[in-house]
Design an enzyme around this catalytic site. Structure first.
Site, PDB file in Angstrom:
ATOM      1  CG  ASP A   1       1.323 -18.091  17.245  1.00 14.36           C
ATOM      2  OD1 ASP A   1       1.195 -17.593  16.112  1.00 14.36           O
ATOM      3  OD2 ASP A   1       2.393 -18.064  17.879  1.00 14.36           O
TER       4      ASP A   1
ATOM      5  CE  LYS B   1       0.895 -19.850  12.546  1.00 15.32           C
ATOM      6  NZ  LYS B   1       1.770 -18.949  13.331  1.00 15.32           N
TER       7      LYS B   1
ATOM      8  CG  ASP C   1       3.262 -25.334   9.509  1.00 18.86           C
ATOM      9  OD1 ASP C   1       4.419 -25.137   9.922  1.00 18.86           O
ATOM     10  OD2 ASP C   1       2.316 -25.635  10.257  1.00 18.86           O
ATOM     11  CG  HIS C   2       8.062 -21.285   9.543  1.00 20.97           C
ATOM     12  ND1 HIS C   2       7.036 -20.881  10.339  1.00 20.97           N
ATOM     13  CD2 HIS C   2       9.149 -21.311  10.345  1.00 20.97           C
ATOM     14  CE1 HIS C   2       7.484 -20.672  11.562  1.00 20.97           C
ATOM     15  NE2 HIS C   2       8.772 -20.929  11.599  1.00 20.97           N
TER      16      HIS C   2
ATOM     17  CD  GLU D   1       8.431 -19.380  19.896  1.00 26.19           C
ATOM     18  OE1 GLU D   1       8.962 -18.716  19.014  1.00 26.19           O
ATOM     19  OE2 GLU D   1       7.221 -19.328  20.175  1.00 26.19           O
TER      20      GLU D   1
ATOM     21  CE  LYS E   1       4.914 -16.439  21.006  1.00 25.83           C
ATOM     22  NZ  LYS E   1       5.863 -16.950  20.026  1.00 25.83           N
TER      23      LYS E   1
ATOM     24  CG  HIS F   1       4.324 -24.057  13.637  1.00 26.82           C
ATOM     25  ND1 HIS F   1       4.160 -23.868  12.290  1.00 26.82           N
ATOM     26  CD2 HIS F   1       4.509 -22.806  14.153  1.00 26.82           C
ATOM     27  CE1 HIS F   1       4.252 -22.564  12.007  1.00 26.82           C
ATOM     28  NE2 HIS F   1       4.450 -21.916  13.123  1.00 26.82           N
TER      29      HIS F   1
ATOM     30  CE  LYS G   1      11.249 -24.318  12.343  1.00 34.32           C
ATOM     31  NZ  LYS G   1      12.164 -23.247  12.672  1.00 34.32           N
TER      32      LYS G   1
ATOM     33  NE  ARG H   1      -2.227  -0.131   3.439  1.00 30.64           N
ATOM     34  CZ  ARG H   1      -2.723  -0.520   4.594  1.00 30.64           C
ATOM     35  NH1 ARG H   1      -4.006  -0.516   4.782  1.00 30.64           N
ATOM     36  NH2 ARG H   1      -1.948  -0.924   5.588  1.00 30.64           N
TER      37      ARG H   1
HETATM   38  C1  BG6 Z   1       5.295 -18.545  14.096  1.00 32.26           C
HETATM   39  C2  BG6 Z   1       4.510 -18.066  15.286  1.00 32.26           C
HETATM   40  O1  BG6 Z   1       4.472 -19.244  13.211  1.00 32.26           O
HETATM   41  O2  BG6 Z   1       6.357 -19.385  14.532  1.00 32.26           O
HETATM   42  C3  BG6 Z   1       5.417 -17.347  16.277  1.00 32.26           C
HETATM   43  O3  BG6 Z   1       3.481 -17.197  14.863  1.00 32.26           O
HETATM   44  C4  BG6 Z   1       6.587 -18.225  16.645  1.00 32.26           C
HETATM   45  O4  BG6 Z   1       4.697 -16.973  17.438  1.00 32.26           O
HETATM   46  C5  BG6 Z   1       7.287 -18.762  15.392  1.00 32.26           C
HETATM   47  O5  BG6 Z   1       7.490 -17.445  17.417  1.00 32.26           O
HETATM   48  C6  BG6 Z   1       8.346 -19.785  15.755  1.00 32.26           C
HETATM   49  O6  BG6 Z   1       9.077 -20.121  14.610  1.00 32.26           O
HETATM   50  P1  BG6 Z   1      10.580 -20.625  14.722  1.00 32.26           P
HETATM   51  O7  BG6 Z   1      10.950 -21.005  13.324  1.00 32.26           O
HETATM   52  O8  BG6 Z   1      11.375 -19.473  15.256  1.00 32.26           O
HETATM   53  O9  BG6 Z   1      10.561 -21.789  15.667  1.00 32.26           O
END
Ligand code: BG6
Length: 489
Positions: free
Chosen positions: A236, A149, A178-179, A217, A336, A241, A183, A51
């Site tokens: 989340d 997501k 979904d990252h 985390e 977290k 994940h 990995k 934007r």
């Molecule tokens: C994200 C979440 O999808 O994954 C975050 O929204 C989280 O809250 C993150 O911190 C963790 O990803 P990674 O790759 O750092 O473990």
């Protein structure tokens, strides 16, 4: 060891939300790393669309700064930044209006390259963007879209999103990211399970006592308080994940490593999950760091909601009702502000049926741990005799395969999940992306759990900053004669 890099076919990638956080931290630095590795062709084009009013020169400067800041290891030695930036364009676009669409359509017209559109924007805009892509002739059957997501916040909203996207694109054009699936170790999990004879015969409730999945985390909610307080750890992290990890660890061997074969098996796992009993759920909220509250406030302060009941930690016990796993608990935990950043899947095998060495020799269980981060690798705990003349005493030693050491693999350290997944989009490989029915099934399992605690007015238990979560999470396992694995590096 340097891995073999096969260049992908040339492409045009449009990033909606091209000036956003994800684009700056992950997508663009990731593309640059693949450019340096020779995987992104030198004539590929990346179009940032957002934007804010910028011209292409300003955008290139912004991306230069992002790469300098977030490029990661290896990029400072790569001297191709100018060449990469020259492949960038920028279009000021209004996702819900008309501005910029003609310009984008003109840019994309008349090429026979692969076209990918990355929706790195709020899900509320997915429908508007998809509609305009179609209106301006960009949603042809060769186009691919990548969506981030959160994919909905419950089954109903996920269904609605799937329906909207299906109006404009076929399922094989939609890449739901979904990252965690990108990995390195997550893919290795499949290689270990299905590339070795050793594990598969033992991979069931007869030999496995239980499985733990921990994603701990150290970060807090940071600047994402507004989003996070509406989501919580369940939406989340668990719904996506952790459930993806659960699927890969529990699924039946797919007939082949192809997108639908893998995703069919994952879907069966999700559909076989039992509802979770309330006493098998522990939710928590982190407290402020003692004596440093201003720097590291507690959860409720961080999200600016003093009465928040959203969880920043969750532990739960899941069961899969099928022949392979009936009776084997799967303990999932994520939070977290915990003691360490540590993501690990642990398979704890059962005791040997009988100890021929007598109880005084000690007994150890085999434990297979798959570390996602940090120090990616796989360790198998094996029982051996304690060396020396002290008689037959048993000790547990690790067979350790820390990838960075064992493989001397530069690539293991450098390839981020995002860059791998973006290359898969260009290659047209959906194996590591979620299918629509999978996402819906995951919400169908998650929704009643969330509705349950909302109906009970459950208040998350406080846990100390830098700890391993609420005491109740430890008690949940102790009641069953088990312990969580230590959260540590
Ligand atoms: C994200 C979440 O999808 O994954 C975050 O929204 C989280 O809250 C993150 O911190 C963790 O990803 P990674 O790759 O750092 O473990």
């Amino acid at each position: 060891m340097v891995s073999r890099v096969i260049p992908v076919d040339t492409f045009d990638l449009v990033i909606f939300g091209g000036t956003g956080d994800l684009a700056r931290r992950k997508i663009l630095p990731g593309l640059y790393r693949r450019f340096c590795a020779g995987q992104v062709p030198t004539d590929a084009r990346v179009v940032g669309a957002a934007r804010s009013e910028h011209d292409t020169a300003e955008y290139r400067q912004m991306v230069r700064e992002a790469i300098e800041e977030f490029g990661g290891p290896g990029t400072s030695e790569c001297d191709q930044l100018d060449a990469f930036l020259a492949r960038l364009e920028y279009v000021t676009i209004d996702a819900v209006g008309e501005q910029g669409w003609k310009e984008l359509a003109d840019l994309m017209a008349g090429t026979d390259r692969i076209e990918a559109y990355y929706f790195s924007v709020a899900p509320a805009l997915f429908g508007d963007i998809a509609e305009r892509l179609q209106k301006w002739g960009m949603a042809d059957e060769c186009a691919r879209i990548v969506v981030e997501k959160p994919f909905g916040r419950d089954l109903e909203t996920a269904r609605a999103l799937n329906k909207t996207l299906a109006t404009y694109f076929n399922e094989d054009q939609i890449y739901r990211i979904d990252h965690y699936l990108g990995k390195e170790t997550v893919q290795n999990l499949m290689a270990v399970r299905f590339g070795n004879m050793l594990f598969e015969p033992l991979w069931n409730s007869q030999y496995v006592d239980h499985i733990q999945i921990t994603v701990a985390e150290t970060v807090g909610v940071g600047g994402r308080g507004e989003y996070y307080d509406k989501a919580g750890a369940m939406r989340d992290m668990v719904q996506n994940h952790l459930m993806q990890l659960l699927c890969l660890i529990a699924m039946e061997p797919p007939a082949r490593f192809s997108p639908d074969a893998v995703r069919d098996e994952k879907l069966k796992v999700i559909r076989a999950l039992d509802p979770v009993e309330p006493h098998h759920i522990v939710r928590g909220q982190y407290q402020a760091e003692p004596c440093n509250e201003a720097q590291n406030p507690g959860y409720r302060t961080a999200v600016d909601n003093p009465r928040s009941r959203t969880e920043s930690f969750i532990a739960l016990r899941a069961e899969i009702s099928n022949w392979r796993w009936a009776g084997t608990p799967f303990y999932l935990r994520t939070g977290k502000r915990m003691a360490e950043r540590s993501s690990e899947i642990t398979v704890v095998f059962k005791d040997t049926p009988h100890s021929i060495f007598g109880e005084e020799a000690g007994r150890h269980r085999n434990v297979l741990s798959i570390r996602l981060q940090p120090n990616e690798g796989i360790t198998l705990g094996v029982t051996i005799k304690e060396p020396g003349p002290g008689g037959m005493r048993l000790i547990d030693v690790p067979l350790d395969m820390t990838f960075a050491e064992t493989l001397k693999a530069d690539e293991v350290e450098h390839v981020d999940a995002y860059e791998r997944l973006i290359m898969d989009v260009i290659r047209g490989n959906q194996t590591l992306f979620m299918r629509g029915d999978e996402v819906e099934a995951a919400w169908a399992w998650t929704d009643p759990i969330i509705e349950g605690w909302e109906a009970r007015n459950d208040v998350p238990k406080p846990y100390d900053f830098g700890s391993t979560g609420p005491i109740a999470a430890h008690e949940m396992l102790r009641r069953e004669g088990r312990e969580w694995r230590q959260v540590s590096q």
